[in-house]
Design an enzyme around this catalytic site. Structure first.
Site, short mmCIF file in Angstrom:
data_model
loop_
_atom_site.label_atom_id
_atom_site.label_comp_id
_atom_site.label_asym_id
_atom_site.label_seq_id
_atom_site.Cartn_x
_atom_site.Cartn_y
_atom_site.Cartn_z
N PHE A 52 0.78 -1.23 0.07
CA PHE A 52 0.11 -0.09 0.07
C PHE A 52 1.07 1.42 0.17
O PHE A 52 1.65 1.50 1.00
CB PHE A 52 -1.05 0.06 1.15
CG PHE A 52 -1.80 1.27 1.00
CD1 PHE A 52 -3.04 1.15 0.31
CD2 PHE A 52 -1.57 2.42 1.94
CE1 PHE A 52 -3.73 2.13 0.30
CE2 PHE A 52 -2.43 3.55 1.66
CZ PHE A 52 -3.50 3.31 1.03
N ASP A 100 9.68 3.01 1.42
CA ASP A 100 8.30 3.82 1.85
C ASP A 100 8.33 3.42 3.57
O ASP A 100 7.88 2.41 3.89
CB ASP A 100 7.09 3.09 1.01
CG ASP A 100 6.04 3.70 1.56
OD1 ASP A 100 5.85 4.79 2.54
OD2 ASP A 100 5.04 3.84 0.67
N LYS A 129 2.85 10.83 7.87
CA LYS A 129 2.14 10.32 8.86
C LYS A 129 2.66 10.96 10.29
O LYS A 129 2.25 12.28 10.47
CB LYS A 129 2.15 8.96 8.99
CG LYS A 129 1.38 8.21 7.87
CD LYS A 129 1.01 6.72 8.25
CE LYS A 129 0.36 5.98 7.26
NZ LYS A 129 -1.08 6.21 7.25
C1 LIG Z 1 3.12 2.90 3.50
C2 LIG Z 1 2.27 3.70 3.17
N1 LIG Z 1 2.68 4.63 2.03
C3 LIG Z 1 1.78 5.48 1.58
C4 LIG Z 1 0.73 5.90 2.28
C5 LIG Z 1 -0.16 7.13 1.69
O1 LIG Z 1 0.14 8.15 2.73
P1 LIG Z 1 -1.33 9.25 2.66
O2 LIG Z 1 -2.59 8.64 3.22
O3 LIG Z 1 -0.46 10.13 3.68
O4 LIG Z 1 -1.40 9.68 1.16
C6 LIG Z 1 0.51 5.28 3.32
C7 LIG Z 1 -0.84 5.69 4.12
O5 LIG Z 1 -1.42 4.82 4.77
C8 LIG Z 1 0.95 4.05 4.00
O6 LIG Z 1 0.76 3.42 4.95
#
Ligand SMILES: Cc1ncc(COP(=O)(O)O)c(C=O)c1O
Length: 487
Positions: A179, A264, A293
């Site tokens: 994700f 990520d 986050k």
């Molecule tokens: C690993 C990861 N990457 C990217 C995102 C996307 O972040 P955002 O919701 O701030 O766009 C998330 C969100 O849950 C995430 O857990």
């Protein structure tokens, strides 16, 4: 109420309502007390959302009984209308690593507002952004440059663009069950049919391979068309951990094939797993690290792409390209201040070590439960990112009930655990993805020993009850099945 001609569009246009004269607002007053406004209207929140926002979310909350109307958040706790205290193991999908409304973050943000700083001049550079960038790369010293964004997904978008620019290649490899966010580029790298369907076609040249499979990665990189391999060190959907040699091996394969290795760490970063970055557990130094986050301090959206200089230099290689990537609100002072204060609090309060210790204790307790309860198949995690995976039981009576529930809706069993945790034990937690059998714990890093006791006692009680058929847990299953059939 006053109706006036909209002069900018000529007299033939319909008359428009002046906001200050709306019947629900005090005439010509400026609303400065948001607490009072919240108190005045909070009882209408579900009606307002049904009418003007996401009605389906309201239906979900009502169906599972989560519509308690939270009125306050402090640290790792939420308080409902009656003042009842809940332990939040969801922490806004990982935003509240420091807990809600941390005094140091509030003080930092208030100081920005009180300082009349020259925010977002655009034809100048931001001092606070310089300080936050300096502090971030000091924590990952193999990286040199930072690009700030407004969200996690935007950081992923930037990583895709930077990788393509730096390598001259178009392909991006991500993992199954990954994700990375819901904007188009990020969604193209995410693996969930529910999120993707109806929005396709997505970005071309994106390839997905199994997580933890170095052979598949080598095959994907072999043709030297792949700009980047992007991976969550621990996958958020399912809390899937890498095998001991995976990330190191992946970084080495990327280096050999001229592909950038992008971690990520939007969920795993900033102490969540008991290290500042999760990749530190495996001694890996990515070419890019993505954060968001928790960097917000739970207050101001912010994301960051930390990258090597040679990557950045390929994007911003001459003066006329100084603005080729960025966004209007990136580097805004409130976001930068939230980031600076967050790094300070993580260090001052020793939260990274605390997360490692609390996580160890919880994992031990869950591992013991897995030995005693046949529905608990596995527990895994690092620091305060923990997954408790349920699965098909052996005993005949339980198996029959499990199969019935699975046939009605795959993954529904986890709701039989999360709902009683919420209703009977005031613990807010989540299922780790669509149709998942894993419950994820992602609490604030500030949780105490007493909170750990609370978690262990509550899970023990609910998991124990789920092994009794007939019983309250399986009665709940019947009513959820009925809902699922009607849906
Ligand atoms: C690993 C990861 N990457 C990217 C995102 C996307 O972040 P955002 O919701 O701030 O766009 C998330 C969100 O849950 C995430 O857990």
């Amino acid at each position: 109420m006053t109706l006036v001609n909209d002069q900018t569009h000529g007299p033939s246009r319909p008359k428009r309502l002046i906001a200050a004269d709306h019947p629900n607002l005090p005439p010509r007053a400026t609303t400065t007390d948001m607490g009072a406004l919240f108190a005045q209207r909070e009882a209408d929140r579900y009606a307002m959302h049904s009418r003007h926002l996401n009605e389906q979310l309201v239906r979900v909350l009502r169906t599972i009984g989560y519509d308690v109307g939270f009125c306050r958040g402090q640290g790792q706790y939420l308080y409902d209308r009656q003042g009842a205290r809940y332990l939040d193991l969801l922490s806004g999908f990982g935003v509240f690593a420091l807990g809600r409304n941390h005094p140091a973050i509030r003080a930092a943000l208030k100081s920005v507002l009180d300082s009349e700083l020259p925010n977002l001049v655009q034809m100048d550079v931001s001092t606070l952004a310089g300080i936050l960038a300096e502090r971030l790369v000091a924590l990952a010293p193999y990286l040199d440059k930072v690009c700030f964004t407004n969200s996690g997904a935007e950081a992923v978008e930037a990583a895709v663009k930077f990788s393509r620019a730096a390598t001259g290649r178009s392909g991006i490899v991500s993992c199954e069950h990954a994700f990375h966010g819901l904007s188009y580029g990020a969604l193209s790298l995410s693996d969930d049919a529910m999120f993707r369907s109806r929005f396709e076609p997505l970005l071309p040249d994106c390839v997905r391979i199994p997580f933890n499979d170095l052979g598949a990665l080598e095959k994907a990189l072999h043709g030297r068309t792949i700009a980047a391999f992007i991976v969550e060190p621990i996958q958020g959907k399912g809390v899937n951990l890498p095998s001991a040699d995976y990330l190191k091996g992946a970084a080495e394969l990327c280096r050999r094939h001229g592909t950038l290795f992008v971690a990520d760490e939007i969920q795993t970063g900033l102490g969540r797993t008991g290290r500042f970055l999760a990749v530190e557990h495996w001694n890996v130094e990515p070419d890019m690290v993505l954060l968001a986050k928790a960097l917000s301090g739970g207050h101001v959206p912010v994301g960051a792409v930390l990258t090597r200089k040679h990557v950045f230099d390929k994007v911003f290689d001459r003066m006329e390209r100084a603005f080729v990537h960025g966004s209007t609100f990136g580097k805004n002072d409130l976001a930068m201040a939230a980031g600076i204060a967050t790094l300070d609090v993580l260090a001052a309060d020793g939260l990274i070590d605390k997360a490692a210790r609390s996580g160890e204790r919880l994992l031990q307790a869950f591992t013991a439960m897995a030995e005693r309860y046949e529905l608990v198949h596995e527990t895994r995690g690092k620091g305060l990112m923990i997954g408790v995976q349920f699965g098909s039981p052996c005993s005949f009576k339980l198996k029959a009930s499990w199969n019935l529930l699975e046939a009605a809706s795959k993954g529904l069993f986890c709701q039989l655990i999360t709902i009683p945790l919420f209703k009977e034990h005031r613990i807010l937690t989540q299922v780790a993805g669509h149709a998942s059998h894993t419950i994820k714990l992602l609490p604030s890093l500030t949780i105490s020993e007493a909170d750990c006791d609370w978690i262990i006692k509550a899970f023990e009680a609910v998991i124990g009850a789920s092994h009794r058929v007939p019983g309250s847990v399986w009665s709940l299953g019947k009513s959820l099945m009925a809902h699922s059939m009607r849906a």
